[in-house]
Design a protein around this motif. Sequence first.
Motif, PDB file in Angstrom:
ATOM      1  N   LEU A  10      46.207  39.654  27.303  1.00  0.00           N
ATOM      2  CA  LEU A  10      47.339  38.853  27.486  1.00  0.00           C
ATOM      3  C   LEU A  10      48.586  39.228  26.613  1.00  0.00           C
ATOM      4  CD1 LEU A  10      45.705  35.077  26.813  1.00  0.00           C
ATOM      5  CD2 LEU A  10      46.641  36.254  29.004  1.00  0.00           C
ATOM      6  N   LEU A  11      48.218  40.164  25.596  1.00  0.00           N
ATOM      7  CA  LEU A  11      49.373  40.617  24.873  1.00  0.00           C
ATOM      8  C   LEU A  11      49.939  41.873  25.420  1.00  0.00           C
ATOM      9  CD1 LEU A  11      48.042  39.919  21.469  1.00  0.00           C
ATOM     10  CD2 LEU A  11      50.035  38.783  22.218  1.00  0.00           C
ATOM     11  N   GLY A  12      49.156  42.429  26.431  1.00  0.00           N
ATOM     12  CA  GLY A  12      49.404  43.785  27.156  1.00  0.00           C
ATOM     13  C   GLY A  12      49.017  44.740  26.379  1.00  0.00           C
ATOM     14  N   ILE A  13      47.952  44.680  25.476  1.00  0.00           N
ATOM     15  CA  ILE A  13      47.662  45.727  24.509  1.00  0.00           C
ATOM     16  C   ILE A  13      46.137  45.986  25.234  1.00  0.00           C
ATOM     17  CG2 ILE A  13      46.461  46.423  22.336  1.00  0.00           C
ATOM     18  CD1 ILE A  13      48.477  44.153  21.128  1.00  0.00           C
ATOM     19  N   GLY A  14      45.784  47.425  25.490  1.00  0.00           N
ATOM     20  CA  GLY A  14      44.599  47.678  25.944  1.00  0.00           C
ATOM     21  C   GLY A  14      44.624  47.417  27.392  1.00  0.00           C
ATOM     22  N   LEU A  15      43.699  46.620  27.806  1.00  0.00           N
ATOM     23  CA  LEU A  15      43.851  46.354  29.486  1.00  0.00           C
ATOM     24  C   LEU A  15      45.152  45.423  29.996  1.00  0.00           C
ATOM     25  CD1 LEU A  15      39.975  45.053  29.678  1.00  0.00           C
ATOM     26  CD2 LEU A  15      41.156  47.358  30.603  1.00  0.00           C
ATOM     27  N   GLN A  16      45.486  45.460  31.050  1.00  0.00           N
ATOM     28  CA  GLN A  16      46.828  45.089  31.355  1.00  0.00           C
ATOM     29  C   GLN A  16      46.622  43.357  31.535  1.00  0.00           C
ATOM     30  OE1 GLN A  16      46.782  47.532  34.641  1.00  0.00           O
ATOM     31  NE2 GLN A  16      48.539  49.029  33.902  1.00  0.00           N
ATOM     32  N   ARG A  17      47.729  42.793  31.279  1.00  0.00           N
ATOM     33  CA  ARG A  17      47.889  41.128  31.606  1.00  0.00           C
ATOM     34  C   ARG A  17      47.178  40.990  32.768  1.00  0.00           C
ATOM     35  NH1 ARG A  17      47.335  36.772  32.651  1.00  0.00           N
ATOM     36  NH2 ARG A  17      48.725  35.215  32.156  1.00  0.00           N
ATOM     37  N   LYS A  18      47.308  41.804  33.923  1.00  0.00           N
ATOM     38  CA  LYS A  18      46.995  41.215  35.155  1.00  0.00           C
ATOM     39  C   LYS A  18      45.271  41.276  35.239  1.00  0.00           C
ATOM     40  CE  LYS A  18      47.365  45.285  38.210  1.00  0.00           C
ATOM     41  NZ  LYS A  18      48.560  46.156  37.987  1.00  0.00           N
ATOM     42  N   ALA A  19      44.750  41.977  34.278  1.00  0.00           N
ATOM     43  CA  ALA A  19      43.442  42.159  34.120  1.00  0.00           C
ATOM     44  C   ALA A  19      42.522  40.884  33.415  1.00  0.00           C
ATOM     45  CB  ALA A  19      42.740  43.302  33.364  1.00  0.00           C
ATOM     46  N   ALA A  20      43.538  40.098  32.841  1.00  0.00           N
ATOM     47  CA  ALA A  20      43.061  38.912  32.087  1.00  0.00           C
ATOM     48  C   ALA A  20      42.153  38.053  32.946  1.00  0.00           C
ATOM     49  CB  ALA A  20      44.047  38.122  31.495  1.00  0.00           C
ATOM     50  N   SER A  21      42.490  37.427  34.129  1.00  0.00           N
ATOM     51  CA  SER A  21      41.984  36.455  34.764  1.00  0.00           C
ATOM     52  C   SER A  21      40.504  37.067  35.328  1.00  0.00           C
ATOM     53  CB  SER A  21      42.823  35.882  36.047  1.00  0.00           C
ATOM     54  OG  SER A  21      42.771  37.098  36.703  1.00  0.00           O
ATOM     55  N   ARG A  22      40.562  38.429  35.735  1.00  0.00           N
ATOM     56  CA  ARG A  22      39.285  38.930  36.119  1.00  0.00           C
ATOM     57  C   ARG A  22      38.150  38.998  34.901  1.00  0.00           C
ATOM     58  NH1 ARG A  22      40.277  44.454  38.331  1.00  0.00           N
ATOM     59  NH2 ARG A  22      42.327  43.975  37.515  1.00  0.00           N
TER      60      ARG A  22
ATOM     61  N   ALA B 244      47.984  33.778  37.186  1.00  0.00           N
ATOM     62  CA  ALA B 244      48.814  35.024  36.847  1.00  0.00           C
ATOM     63  C   ALA B 244      50.039  34.681  36.714  1.00  0.00           C
ATOM     64  CB  ALA B 244      48.624  35.642  38.713  1.00  0.00           C
ATOM     65  N   ASP B 245      50.409  33.642  36.953  1.00  0.00           N
ATOM     66  CA  ASP B 245      52.026  33.212  36.845  1.00  0.00           C
ATOM     67  C   ASP B 245      52.623  32.551  35.721  1.00  0.00           C
ATOM     68  OD1 ASP B 245      51.041  31.270  39.173  1.00  0.00           O
ATOM     69  OD2 ASP B 245      51.938  30.215  37.644  1.00  0.00           O
ATOM     70  N   ALA B 246      51.547  32.588  34.523  1.00  0.00           N
ATOM     71  CA  ALA B 246      52.030  32.116  33.399  1.00  0.00           C
ATOM     72  C   ALA B 246      52.960  33.064  32.787  1.00  0.00           C
ATOM     73  CB  ALA B 246      50.905  31.820  32.207  1.00  0.00           C
ATOM     74  N   SER B 247      53.948  32.696  32.029  1.00  0.00           N
ATOM     75  CA  SER B 247      55.089  33.344  31.400  1.00  0.00           C
ATOM     76  C   SER B 247      54.743  34.100  30.364  1.00  0.00           C
ATOM     77  CB  SER B 247      56.449  32.581  31.074  1.00  0.00           C
ATOM     78  OG  SER B 247      56.212  32.183  29.771  1.00  0.00           O
ATOM     79  N   GLY B 248      55.273  35.366  30.217  1.00  0.00           N
ATOM     80  CA  GLY B 248      54.939  36.407  28.991  1.00  0.00           C
ATOM     81  C   GLY B 248      54.805  35.692  27.814  1.00  0.00           C
ATOM     82  N   VAL B 249      55.678  34.909  27.570  1.00  0.00           N
ATOM     83  CA  VAL B 249      55.858  34.349  26.346  1.00  0.00           C
ATOM     84  C   VAL B 249      54.739  33.370  25.873  1.00  0.00           C
ATOM     85  CG1 VAL B 249      57.530  32.792  24.661  1.00  0.00           C
ATOM     86  CG2 VAL B 249      58.558  34.340  26.210  1.00  0.00           C
ATOM     87  N   VAL B 250      54.443  32.322  26.825  1.00  0.00           N
ATOM     88  CA  VAL B 250      53.203  31.601  26.888  1.00  0.00           C
ATOM     89  C   VAL B 250      52.000  32.541  26.575  1.00  0.00           C
ATOM     90  CG1 VAL B 250      52.080  29.755  27.973  1.00  0.00           C
ATOM     91  CG2 VAL B 250      54.191  29.803  28.235  1.00  0.00           C
ATOM     92  N   SER B 251      51.642  33.484  27.537  1.00  0.00           N
ATOM     93  CA  SER B 251      50.611  34.189  27.393  1.00  0.00           C
ATOM     94  C   SER B 251      50.382  34.666  26.042  1.00  0.00           C
ATOM     95  CB  SER B 251      50.705  35.355  28.366  1.00  0.00           C
ATOM     96  OG  SER B 251      50.590  35.003  29.540  1.00  0.00           O
ATOM     97  N   LYS B 252      51.546  35.335  25.389  1.00  0.00           N
ATOM     98  CA  LYS B 252      51.306  35.833  24.142  1.00  0.00           C
ATOM     99  C   LYS B 252      51.022  35.133  23.179  1.00  0.00           C
ATOM    100  CE  LYS B 252      53.741  40.068  25.225  1.00  0.00           C
ATOM    101  NZ  LYS B 252      55.077  40.534  25.836  1.00  0.00           N
TER     102      LYS B 252
END
Lengths: 179, 149
Positions: B44-56, B118-126
Motif C-alpha cells: 500500500l505504501l508502494g514499498i516492495g510489491l506494487q500498490r496494485k498488487a495489494a488486492s491480490r 483499486a481506486d482508493a487514493s494514494g494518501v488514504v492507502s498510505k
Amino acid sequence: MSLAAIARWLEQREWAGDFSASQWLYPSVLAIHLTCIAIFGGMILVTNLRLLGFLRSQSLTDVVQKLRFWKRTGFVIMVTCGGLLAGSEAEKYYVNPYFWIKMTLSALIGVHGMVFRNSVYRNTAELDGAQTMPSRAKLAAALSLILWIGVVCAGRMIGYYVGPRSLAAWVKLPYALWR
Amino acid sequence: MLIQTNVVLQAMIENQWLFPAAECVHIVSFALSIGMITLVDLSLLGIGLQRKAASRLVRSTDLWTLSGFVVIVFSGLLLFASDPDHYYLSSVFQIKITCLVLAVLFNYTIHRKVALSADASGVVSKMVAGVSLVLWIAVIFGGLFFSFA
C-alpha cells in the motif's frame, strides 16, 4: 584470541554494562529484533510459500526480486540488534548452548543461500514459466522454513538456559515426568 | 489453591518445556500473520510489491493470516492461563490487548476494504498502511515489554 576471550573483552566494554543494565534499552532492542522477525521474517515466509506453490497471485520473480532489497535491509537491522543483545552479555551467551545452536543454524542458512542461489533464487523467470514448481525449488523452500523456524525457536530458548543440568537432575527427570 | 485449580499451570510445572514451546509457536505464528499483513501494508505504501498488487495479495494471504491468528490466539491463551492475574492486572498487557483488538478490527474492516479497492487514493492507502503498521508493532512491543515490566 579465542572466542571466550572475545566474549570476555566484549562484555567488559563500557557500553555493554550500560546496555544490559538499562531498563529500557535492552527490551527495546529486543522488541526491534522481534519486529524485524515479524516483518522481514514474514517476507521470507511469503517467498518460501510461493516457492512451495502457494500464493500464486504473485509471480515468483516479483516476490523474490522486489522483496530482496527489503529482506536485506531487515536482515541488517535484525543482525545489528541481535549483535547488541549478545555482545552486551557476551560471556553469558558464550556458554549458552541455544546460542550456539542458533549460530549454527544461521551459518546453515548462509550455506543454503549459496547452494540454491543459481538454481532457485536467481532462476525465477524459468521457475515462473514451469508448469509445476520443480522439486528442487520446493526443497529449497522447505529447508529454508525449517532453518528459519529453528533459528527463531533457538533464539527464544536462549533466555531459558539456566546452566548445565546436574547428573542428579537427569536421573530425577523420568521420575518427575512419571509422577 | 490456585495451583490445584489451574490445570494449565499444573501442566507447565510438570513439563517445563510447555511454556517455552508455546512461546515459540506464538512467535512463529505471529511472524506469519503480522508478516503477511505488513506485506500488504508495504505494498500500500508502494514499498516492495506494487500498490496494485495489494488486492491480490490480500486475497491470496487471507487464509494464511487467519490460520496464523487461530494459532496465535490458542498459544497466547495457553500462556495467559499459566498466570491470569499476572497478565490482566498488568497495564502493559492491557495496552497490548487493546492494540490487538483494534488491529484485528482494523485489519478486517478499513484495511481490507482499502487494500481491495483499486481506486482508493494514494494518501488514504498510505494512512491506512501506517495505522496498521503502528498497531501491529505496538502489539509486539507490548508483548515483549510485558515480560520486562
